[in-house]
Design a protein around this motif. Structure first.
Motif, mmCIF file in Angstrom:
data_model
loop_
_atom_site.group_PDB
_atom_site.id
_atom_site.type_symbol
_atom_site.label_atom_id
_atom_site.label_comp_id
_atom_site.label_asym_id
_atom_site.label_seq_id
_atom_site.Cartn_x
_atom_site.Cartn_y
_atom_site.Cartn_z
ATOM 1 N N LEU A 141 38.064 87.712 43.921
ATOM 2 C CA LEU A 141 38.367 87.352 42.531
ATOM 3 C C LEU A 141 39.776 87.775 42.140
ATOM 4 N N HIS A 142 40.150 88.996 42.480
ATOM 5 C CA HIS A 142 41.442 89.464 41.990
ATOM 6 C C HIS A 142 42.620 88.868 42.763
ATOM 7 N N SER A 143 42.360 88.286 43.936
ATOM 8 C CA SER A 143 43.429 87.506 44.570
ATOM 9 C C SER A 143 43.720 86.270 43.718
ATOM 10 N N LEU A 144 42.668 85.668 43.170
ATOM 11 C CA LEU A 144 42.836 84.497 42.297
ATOM 12 C C LEU A 144 43.555 84.885 41.006
ATOM 13 N N ILE A 145 43.189 86.044 40.463
ATOM 14 C CA ILE A 145 43.822 86.510 39.223
ATOM 15 C C ILE A 145 45.291 86.851 39.469
ATOM 16 N N PHE A 146 45.592 87.466 40.628
ATOM 17 C CA PHE A 146 46.991 87.765 40.956
ATOM 18 C C PHE A 146 47.812 86.483 40.997
ATOM 19 N N SER A 147 47.247 85.419 41.553
ATOM 20 C CA SER A 147 47.989 84.151 41.607
ATOM 21 C C SER A 147 48.214 83.601 40.207
ATOM 22 N N ALA A 148 47.218 83.788 39.329
ATOM 23 C CA ALA A 148 47.339 83.278 37.961
ATOM 24 C C ALA A 148 48.453 83.980 37.195
ATOM 25 N N ILE A 149 48.654 85.285 37.473
ATOM 26 C CA ILE A 149 49.716 86.039 36.799
ATOM 27 C C ILE A 149 51.062 85.349 36.977
ATOM 28 N N TYR A 150 51.262 84.778 38.170
ATOM 29 C CA TYR A 150 52.538 84.120 38.505
ATOM 30 C C TYR A 150 52.476 82.600 38.368
ATOM 31 N N SER A 151 51.349 82.059 37.916
ATOM 32 C CA SER A 151 51.133 80.605 37.864
ATOM 33 C C SER A 151 51.256 79.978 39.248
ATOM 34 N N THR A 152 50.808 80.713 40.257
ATOM 35 C CA THR A 152 50.746 80.190 41.620
ATOM 36 C C THR A 152 49.406 79.476 41.793
ATOM 37 N N PRO A 153 49.393 78.197 42.151
ATOM 38 C CA PRO A 153 48.125 77.473 42.308
ATOM 39 C C PRO A 153 47.236 78.118 43.368
ATOM 40 N N PHE A 154 45.922 77.980 43.179
ATOM 41 C CA PHE A 154 45.003 78.468 44.206
ATOM 42 C C PHE A 154 43.878 77.477 44.437
ATOM 43 N N ILE A 155 43.283 77.604 45.629
ATOM 44 C CA ILE A 155 42.033 76.928 45.955
ATOM 45 C C ILE A 155 41.040 78.022 46.293
ATOM 46 N N ALA A 156 39.939 78.057 45.572
ATOM 47 C CA ALA A 156 38.966 79.131 45.744
ATOM 48 C C ALA A 156 37.891 78.753 46.749
ATOM 49 N N ILE A 157 37.409 79.765 47.460
ATOM 50 C CA ILE A 157 36.213 79.647 48.294
ATOM 51 C C ILE A 157 35.212 80.616 47.678
ATOM 52 N N SER A 158 34.135 80.102 47.138
ATOM 53 C CA SER A 158 33.243 80.911 46.310
ATOM 54 C C SER A 158 32.150 81.605 47.107
ATOM 55 N N TYR A 159 31.815 82.818 46.663
ATOM 56 C CA TYR A 159 30.641 83.535 47.175
ATOM 57 C C TYR A 159 29.836 84.121 46.018
ATOM 58 N N ASP A 160 30.345 83.952 44.770
ATOM 59 C CA ASP A 160 29.745 84.614 43.610
ATOM 60 C C ASP A 160 30.101 83.790 42.367
ATOM 61 N N PRO A 161 29.196 83.746 41.365
ATOM 62 C CA PRO A 161 29.493 82.979 40.149
ATOM 63 C C PRO A 161 30.782 83.392 39.441
ATOM 64 N N LYS A 162 31.224 84.648 39.614
ATOM 65 C CA LYS A 162 32.452 85.082 38.959
ATOM 66 C C LYS A 162 33.670 84.314 39.487
ATOM 67 N N ILE A 163 33.608 83.869 40.755
ATOM 68 C CA ILE A 163 34.691 83.070 41.327
ATOM 69 C C ILE A 163 34.729 81.713 40.634
ATOM 70 N N ASP A 164 33.556 81.091 40.513
ATOM 71 C CA ASP A 164 33.460 79.785 39.850
ATOM 72 C C ASP A 164 33.916 79.872 38.399
#
Length: 359
Positions: free
Chosen positions: A269-292
């Protein structure tokens, strides 16, 4: 003002370290001379890293003494109130809250993610602990869960505190040593997860296709040795070359490695949040509803779930190349989406200090 922070701190977990850093940064932005004491598993390291006071989170007498001198307790953030990982977690964090309440100190629940809360005893403890405290949660599902289990206090939905971090001064010495410039590589965050789906092979296949397409791959272990092992396993499944960043990079360096990438393919999750801080696009691979949930609020795609065998490496490759072809547009859209959450994250610290001031 003197505040005490309770959370999963001092365990070298990058997500919780980022939460602690973001809360401290937000509090100091509101009040530069604020006095902060952290309940930590490693008080000496916490004091050195964050420039705060710290006490041993396991010594209840020390906790009681420091709360006596405090203006209030902040519980959070992260997923503290859950019994998925064991039955001791909720009683511990609720116990710290109860000590503060016995001492007549105001309590502020700071952008927590609630649940799963499965056992009736866990529900009772949370219901009792959250009576007469100010509650903020990081998503609507947490808000609904608290209502479900009978918490009467209103829970305000606020962004994860980490999205409010100012990463403009963060840099990575490792990137410089490896001569990796900004926007020249794709960052990868993988973790282990028990499943019959061979998701690591799927990821490896997609990364091979991306390398053949001219991309450079950099694995970033978010959670020390655990993610370093998973990164090595995926890299070993690849036919093409990749790089693995050291697992012991500082929190600021890890944020910079993700923030300066052109794209993140991430599980944590926090890898996705780190990317958001910089507006770096991401593609998530989910294992938990918090990712979705997080991918949804910043409008970024999820390629699939590690427990569902309905995606493959080619699909992940195609989604990645689609983002890269429209990179400037995707970055701008993400920047516009994230800005509102960054502004809102900054207000959570203000709410906490107001709760302590009015008490």
């Amino acid at each position: 003002m003197h505040v005490v922070l309770s959370g999963y701190y001092g365990f070298d977990n990058v997500g919780d370290d980022a939460i602690l850093l973001s809360i401290i940064q937000a509090l100091r932005k509101c009040q530069s001379d604020i006095d902060i004491t952290v309940l930590s598993n490693n008080p000496a390291a916490t004091e050195k890293t964050y420039g705060v006071k710290a006490v041993n989170r396991w010594k209840m007498n020390e906790i009681r003494q420091v709360l006596k001198t405090a203006d209030g307790l902040i519980s959070g953030g992260g997923s503290l109130m859950q019994d998925q990982t064991g039955m001791k977690t909720i009683p511990y964090y609720a116990g710290v809250i109860q000590i503060a309440k016995w001492l007549k100190k105001p309590v502020f629940v700071y952008a927590q993610g609630m649940g799963p809360i499965n056992h009736p005893l866990s529900k009772f403890i949370v219901r009792k602990a959250f009576n007469k405290v100010k509650i903020t949660v990081r998503d609507k599902a947490s808000q609904s869960l608290l209502t479900e289990i009978g918490v009467k206090n209103e829970a305000l939905v606020v962004p994860d505190p980490v999205i409010g971090l100012n990463g403009s001064t963060f840099h990575s010495k490792w990137l410089a040593e490896e001569s990796l410039s900004a926007n020249t590589y794709i960052a990868i965050s993988v973790r282990d997860w028990p499943t019959a789906v061979d998701y690591k092979q799927k990821i490896a296949n997609s990364l091979d296709q991306l390398v053949r397409h001219g991309e450079q791959i950099v694995f970033l272990p978010m959670h020390g040795e655990h993610d370093a092992k998973s990164s090595q396993e995926v890299a070993a499944l690849m036919q093409e070359k990749s790089m693995i960043a050291p697992g012991d990079l500082s929190i600021e360096e890890k944020i910079a490695v993700i923030g300066q990438s052109k794209l993140l393919i991430g599980m944590r999750l926090h890898s996705l949040i780190f990317s958001a801080i910089y507006s770096t696009p991401f593609i998530a691979i989910s294992y938990d509803p918090k990712i979705d949930a997080f991918a949804d609020i910043v409008d970024q795609p999820i390629v699939g779930h590690v427990e569902v065998d309905d995606w493959d490496g080619t699909l992940l490759f195609e989604q990645s190349t689609k983002v890269l072809e429209q990179l400037t547009t995707v970055q701008e859209n993400m920047r516009n989406k994230v800005q509102a959450f960054q502004d809102a994250a900054a207000t959570t610290a203000k709410l906490a200090l107001e709760a302590f001031t009015k008490a």
